[in-house]
Design a protein around this motif. Structure first.
Motif, PDB file in Angstrom:
ATOM      1  N   LEU A 124       0.816  -1.213   0.000  1.00  0.00           N
ATOM      2  CA  LEU A 124       0.000   0.000   0.000  1.00  0.00           C
ATOM      3  C   LEU A 124       0.854   1.271   0.000  1.00  0.00           C
ATOM      4  O   LEU A 124       0.552   2.232  -0.719  1.00  0.00           O
ATOM      5  CB  LEU A 124      -0.939  -0.014   1.204  1.00  0.00           C
ATOM      6  N   SER A 125       1.918   1.293   0.785  1.00  0.00           N
ATOM      7  CA  SER A 125       2.772   2.482   0.823  1.00  0.00           C
ATOM      8  C   SER A 125       3.480   2.691  -0.514  1.00  0.00           C
ATOM      9  O   SER A 125       3.645   3.824  -0.978  1.00  0.00           O
ATOM     10  CB  SER A 125       3.807   2.366   1.944  1.00  0.00           C
ATOM     11  N   GLN A 126       3.882   1.602  -1.164  1.00  0.00           N
ATOM     12  CA  GLN A 126       4.558   1.716  -2.446  1.00  0.00           C
ATOM     13  C   GLN A 126       3.575   2.144  -3.542  1.00  0.00           C
ATOM     14  O   GLN A 126       3.924   2.925  -4.439  1.00  0.00           O
ATOM     15  CB  GLN A 126       5.228   0.386  -2.797  1.00  0.00           C
ATOM     16  N   TYR A 127       2.366   1.636  -3.451  1.00  0.00           N
ATOM     17  CA  TYR A 127       1.327   2.050  -4.396  1.00  0.00           C
ATOM     18  C   TYR A 127       1.050   3.542  -4.242  1.00  0.00           C
ATOM     19  O   TYR A 127       0.937   4.276  -5.231  1.00  0.00           O
ATOM     20  CB  TYR A 127       0.059   1.233  -4.151  1.00  0.00           C
ATOM     21  N   LEU A 128       0.950   4.011  -2.998  1.00  0.00           N
ATOM     22  CA  LEU A 128       0.691   5.427  -2.742  1.00  0.00           C
ATOM     23  C   LEU A 128       1.829   6.284  -3.296  1.00  0.00           C
ATOM     24  O   LEU A 128       1.581   7.297  -3.982  1.00  0.00           O
ATOM     25  CB  LEU A 128       0.522   5.674  -1.248  1.00  0.00           C
ATOM     26  N   LEU A 129       3.067   5.901  -3.017  1.00  0.00           N
ATOM     27  CA  LEU A 129       4.210   6.655  -3.529  1.00  0.00           C
ATOM     28  C   LEU A 129       4.190   6.699  -5.054  1.00  0.00           C
ATOM     29  O   LEU A 129       4.421   7.747  -5.670  1.00  0.00           O
ATOM     30  CB  LEU A 129       5.511   6.047  -3.023  1.00  0.00           C
ATOM     31  N   LEU A 130       3.906   5.563  -5.670  1.00  0.00           N
ATOM     32  CA  LEU A 130       3.838   5.500  -7.132  1.00  0.00           C
ATOM     33  C   LEU A 130       2.774   6.445  -7.670  1.00  0.00           C
ATOM     34  O   LEU A 130       3.019   7.213  -8.614  1.00  0.00           O
ATOM     35  CB  LEU A 130       3.540   4.067  -7.572  1.00  0.00           C
ATOM     36  N   ARG A 131       1.585   6.423  -7.066  1.00  0.00           N
ATOM     37  CA  ARG A 131       0.495   7.273  -7.552  1.00  0.00           C
ATOM     38  C   ARG A 131       0.830   8.758  -7.380  1.00  0.00           C
ATOM     39  O   ARG A 131       0.473   9.585  -8.225  1.00  0.00           O
ATOM     40  CB  ARG A 131      -0.799   6.934  -6.815  1.00  0.00           C
ATOM     41  N   LEU A 132       1.508   9.113  -6.295  1.00  0.00           N
ATOM     42  CA  LEU A 132       1.874  10.511  -6.075  1.00  0.00           C
ATOM     43  C   LEU A 132       2.962  10.971  -7.045  1.00  0.00           C
ATOM     44  O   LEU A 132       2.983  12.131  -7.472  1.00  0.00           O
ATOM     45  CB  LEU A 132       2.344  10.712  -4.633  1.00  0.00           C
TER      46      LEU A 132
END
Length: 220
Positions: free
Chosen positions: A25-33
């Motif tokens: 989830l944290s990596q997905y969030l970073l990617l989306r940002l």
């Protein structure tokens, strides 16, 4: 790259199972940002693991699904096995990494800007601290495998080889063959192959992308 626990009882401040939160989830969030700011021809590399594949999970339980709601709150999973729940949280999170790469490669914004996304399996890499939450016996085994003894194991990688290959992937010094997005490091050499069948499931891919977005209050 992620972490691993002996159980699935750890929670973040938001109440999310920690392995899922950190490894996916944290990596997905970073990617989306970062996605709107990535340059033309940018490269995204997510660290996955062969354990995402039932054929290569080894002693760990193979992932049964990539359902974001159940991984965020495993107590809701009707098939949860308490004795192997920690291992399943890890392998399922690594399945999520591959599915995220698969999803990104289908996004119009990624195709238009020629963004390349790769899922990278460095192989088991002793000495990274991944086993720090496990029993003294498991830690001892990993310490031994991090010695020259580990060089006899074909699937194991040194920290230098694992990190060096990731750097070359990120810098574009290693180019994926056409249609390949999953690479595994074996005996110090990158091998491009297919991920697991579930990792190539379009329904699982799209559901994880959309459900993860919903958890983070992002547009799918």
């Amino acid at each position: 790259a992620g972490l691993s626990f002996a159980t699935d009882r750890n929670r973040t401040a938001d109440g999310v199972e920690t392995t899922f939160a950190v490894n996916h989830l944290s990596q997905y969030l970073l990617l989306r940002l970062l996605l709107p700011r990535l340059a033309e021809g940018a490269r995204v590399v997510l660290t996955s693991s062969s354990t995402h594949d039932p054929e290569h999970a080894g002693v760990l339980p193979a992932p049964r699904h990539a359902d974001a709601a159940l991984l965020a709150d495993p107590d809701r999973d009707p098939a949860r096995d308490p004795k192997r729940a920690g291992g399943h949280a890890y392998t399922a999170s690594k399945l999520c990494n591959v599915l995220t790469v698969e999803a990104l490669n289908t996004r119009a914004e990624a195709r238009e800007r020629r963004i390349t996304a790769i899922a990278y399996d460095p192989g088991p890499t002793p000495g990274t601290g991944l086993s720090r939450d496990f029993s003294p016996g498991v830690k001892l085994v990993w310490t031994l495998l991090g010695s020259p003894l580990g060089r006899l194991m074909p699937r194991f990688s040194s920290r230098a080889a694992a990190g060096g290959t990731m750097a070359r992937l990120a810098l574009g010094e290693i180019e994926p063959p056409a249609g390949r997005r999953y690479v595994a490091l074996r005996r110090g050499r990158p091998q491009w192959t297919d991920p697991s069948e579930l990792a190539r499931d379009p329904k699982a891919r799209d559901a994880l992308w959309n459900d993860s977005a919903a958890m983070l209050d992002l547009e799918a």
